[in-house]
Scaffold this motif. Structure first.
Motif, PDB file in Angstrom:
ATOM      1  N   ASP A  16       0.827  -1.213   0.000  1.00 33.67           N
ATOM      2  CA  ASP A  16       0.000   0.000   0.000  1.00 33.67           C
ATOM      3  C   ASP A  16       0.857   1.257   0.000  1.00 33.67           C
ATOM      4  OD1 ASP A  16      -2.287  -1.547   0.043  1.00 33.67           O
ATOM      5  OD2 ASP A  16      -2.578  -1.368   2.219  1.00 33.67           O
ATOM      6  N   ALA A  20       1.081   4.086  -2.959  1.00 36.52           N
ATOM      7  CA  ALA A  20       0.800   5.490  -2.650  1.00 36.52           C
ATOM      8  C   ALA A  20       1.949   6.384  -3.099  1.00 36.52           C
ATOM      9  CB  ALA A  20       0.551   5.653  -1.158  1.00 36.52           C
ATOM     10  N   ASP A  21       3.177   5.907  -2.894  1.00 38.71           N
ATOM     11  CA  ASP A  21       4.342   6.678  -3.303  1.00 38.71           C
ATOM     12  C   ASP A  21       4.403   6.804  -4.827  1.00 38.71           C
ATOM     13  OD1 ASP A  21       6.565   8.172  -2.579  1.00 38.71           O
ATOM     14  OD2 ASP A  21       7.935   6.479  -2.801  1.00 38.71           O
ATOM     15  N   ASP A  23       1.867   6.661  -6.880  1.00 38.69           N
ATOM     16  CA  ASP A  23       0.779   7.547  -7.303  1.00 38.69           C
ATOM     17  C   ASP A  23       1.170   9.018  -7.113  1.00 38.69           C
ATOM     18  OD1 ASP A  23      -2.132   7.696  -8.150  1.00 38.69           O
ATOM     19  OD2 ASP A  23      -2.187   8.854  -6.292  1.00 38.69           O
ATOM     20  N   ALA A 242      -5.137   1.543  -6.730  1.00 35.51           N
ATOM     21  CA  ALA A 242      -4.084   2.451  -7.188  1.00 35.51           C
ATOM     22  C   ALA A 242      -3.497   2.045  -8.537  1.00 35.51           C
ATOM     23  CB  ALA A 242      -2.965   2.529  -6.148  1.00 35.51           C
TER      24      ALA A 242
END
Length: 575
Positions: A16, A20-21, A23, A242
């Protein structure tokens, strides 16, 4: 032999955070100045050269190849050599993109076939290519409607976008060939402008730490992340919000599980074409590759050399290749048919035994034996005699192991036109074999001259993404070739997949790549009217200096110098 440690599975919290990084950095990468992207690509090339020895050693250990084995050529060529060659070729294209001179890459190299299809000669490219790949060529054939004048506008189309937003791509790496995962990542990054998470295949996840070194600059900047684990990790990633797009190298079953899910519910969804995910999925999924032998008058050395060639198509990397030649198609009335088969048997008898390292090999070979109880066993190798009536399993199921099916088609006598037989063989390949990834044709130079323009007509009819005349493997290994299935598959009948990779000139509308190579090695080639200086290729499983040649060639690509040519050429000529 000691094996390289395998990294532990990546937990969901780490996945996760990684996504997130990515994105957060996808737009930054998409809009990063091209000069910076080119500099990062040069860094990949440099670091591959630095880890090349460790890379090749790790692969050899995992496959239980002795470190003095000539077969270690397969640890070098479709490994560090292939990635550095790609970096070089892609870097030249990007330099032209930055300079606004893409047209120079195709000037004087494009022609139109009767009917208008555009064909571009993309290899040989550099002076080193001309010296080291004498006799080898690659042409990229464009989809109908692309004219030579249009070509520059179909190249590097991502770099024509204004203020792209970027995307997060998931690359599901292959376990069989070590260069596939990094090459797929580079294509996502540079051709499509996507940041990536690379999920390593458990079969070769031991290479992950080396790849993390190679791509350290991308990891540090937030443009690439790595993931490790089995099916559960893969499923979690393919269903993650994502992820914007997926690229997978594997099997049809893997693709369908990703798109539709597994079990009876997944089968029902595929039947209705109701996918579980709504993001783009590109894929390279292998298939059943034919070897079409055009009848001609072959000498005994011709038979022996081409028997080595066929054995290489089948047994390179233990047969664990998506482009392994699987169905050898021979002319029934060819006087040398039985002599050629016996020459292939003799090569199989002389090859050293090797470990079937890829999981599931025993089960797949047991299935072949069950389908064909009369299978001929030659050591670890299998020859499977099939007919048009009995061959359906061999025609529809990729063996992915050390078994070669042999089919005899009527015709091909000395008093018959070889073009007639080739036309029937192409019809067979197009209509009876599963998949469209790669097809091979073997033909004597005199026969090729006799065929004339009719050969190209049959090449045009072959519905395969990679078509190869008197050569095997270069359609995958040479970066200028487009690599992927023939266009036209659908997600509910995916066969060899959708989309392309490699394609270092960044064409947006290629249909297929056509490679040609020498029928005979130098100097015997001169007697047949071939004008080249190519010795036995280093990837031939019979090449006694293959590993040394491949290592020296890799060193030349890592740090080019004409002073390295004498040692490389000396090794190549002794093979």
């Amino acid at each position: 032999m000691e094996h390289t440690p395998i990294p532990p599975d990546t937990d969901r919290a780490t996945l996760d955070a990684a996504l997130a990084d990515l994105d957060a950095h996808k737009t930054e990468w998409a809009r990063l100045p091209l000069a910076s992207k080119r500099e990062m690509l040069r860094g990949v090339h440099q670091r591959v050269g630095e880890v090349a020895e460790r890379w090749a050693t790790a692969v050899s250990r995992a496959k239980e190849l002795p470190l003095d084995s000539p077969l270690r050529s397969e640890a070098w060529l479709p490994g560090p050599w292939g990635v550095m060659m790609y970096c070089d070729a892609l870097g030249r294209t990007l330099a032209h993109v930055e300079a606004g001179t893409l047209h120079e890459l195709v000037e004087g190299k494009a022609r139109q076939r009767p009917g208008g299809q555009t064909v571009v000669r993309v290899y040989p490219d550099t002076r080193y290519d001309q010296i080291l790949s004498s006799g080898f060529t690659v042409d990229v054939w464009m989809e109908p409607g692309v004219t030579p004048e249009m070509l520059p506008d179909t190249m590097a189309t991502f770099y024509r976008e204004e203020d792209p937003e970027g995307a997060v791509g998931l690359v599901l790496g292959a376990g069989n060939i070590a260069s596939i995962a990094p090459l797929d990542v580079l294509y996502k990054l540079y051709a499509e402008g996507s940041v990536c998470i690379l999920k390593m295949n458990p079969v070769n996840s031991y290479l992950g730490p080396l790849f993390e070194e190679v791509f350290a600059e991308f990891v540090e900047a937030g443009y690439l992340r790595f993931a490790y684990g089995g099916v559960d990790v893969g499923v979690y990633l393919t269903r993650h919000d994502a992820i914007d797009e997926i690229h997978v190298t594997g099997s049809e079953a893997t693709h369908d599980a990703i798109v539709y899910g597994t079990g009876p519910d997944g089968a029902a969804r595929k039947e209705r074409d109701e996918p579980e995910i709504d993001i783009p999925v590109t894929s390279e999924l292998g298939g059943v590759s034919p070897i079409l032998v055009v009848p001609g008058d072959w000498s005994e050395p011709d038979l022996d050399f081409q028997a080595e060639h066929v054995a290489t198509m089948r047994t390179f990397n233990g047969g664990f290749n998506c482009i392994s030649g699987q169905v050898l198609v021979l002319p029934e009335d060819w006087p040398q048919r039985e002599a050629f088969l016996e020459a292939i048997r003799e090569v199989f008898r002389e090859l050293p035994e090797r470990t079937a390292y890829y999981p599931g090999s025993e089960e797949r070979m047991a299935a072949v034996d069950a389908a064909y109880p009369e299978t001929e066993h030659i050591g670890i190798h299998r020859l499977v005699d099939v007919t048009l009536e009995t061959g359906e399993y061999a025609f529809q199921t990729e063996f992915f192991g050390d078994a070669l099916a042999v089919l005899t088609l009527p015709g091909g006598g000395d008093d018959q036109d070889p073009a007639d037989w080739l036309r029937r063989a192409v019809d067979f390949a197009n209509h009876r074999l599963r998949g469209t990834l790669s097809a091979n044709i073997l033909a004597h130079p005199r026969t090729l001259r006799q065929l004339g323009d009719r050969l190209e007509d049959e090449l045009a009819r072959l519905r395969y993404g990679s078509v190869n005349v008197n050569v095997w493997g270069t359609g995958f290994m040479l970066p200028q070739a487009s690599w992927g299935a023939y266009p036209g598959h659908t997600r509910d009948d995916i066969q060899s997949g959708m989309g392309i990779v490699h394609n270092a000139l960044l064409f947006s509308r290629p249909q297929k790549s056509v490679s040609t190579g020498p029928f005979a090695p130098f100097p015997r080639s001169l007697l047949l009217g071939e004008t080249h200086a190519a010795p036995r290729p280093p990837w031939f499983v019979t090449n006694e200096t293959g590993a040394v040649t491949a290592q020296r060639w890799t060193d030349l690509v890592a740090n080019p110098s004409p002073l390295k040519l004498p040692g490389l050429l000396s090794s190549a000529l002794r093979g």
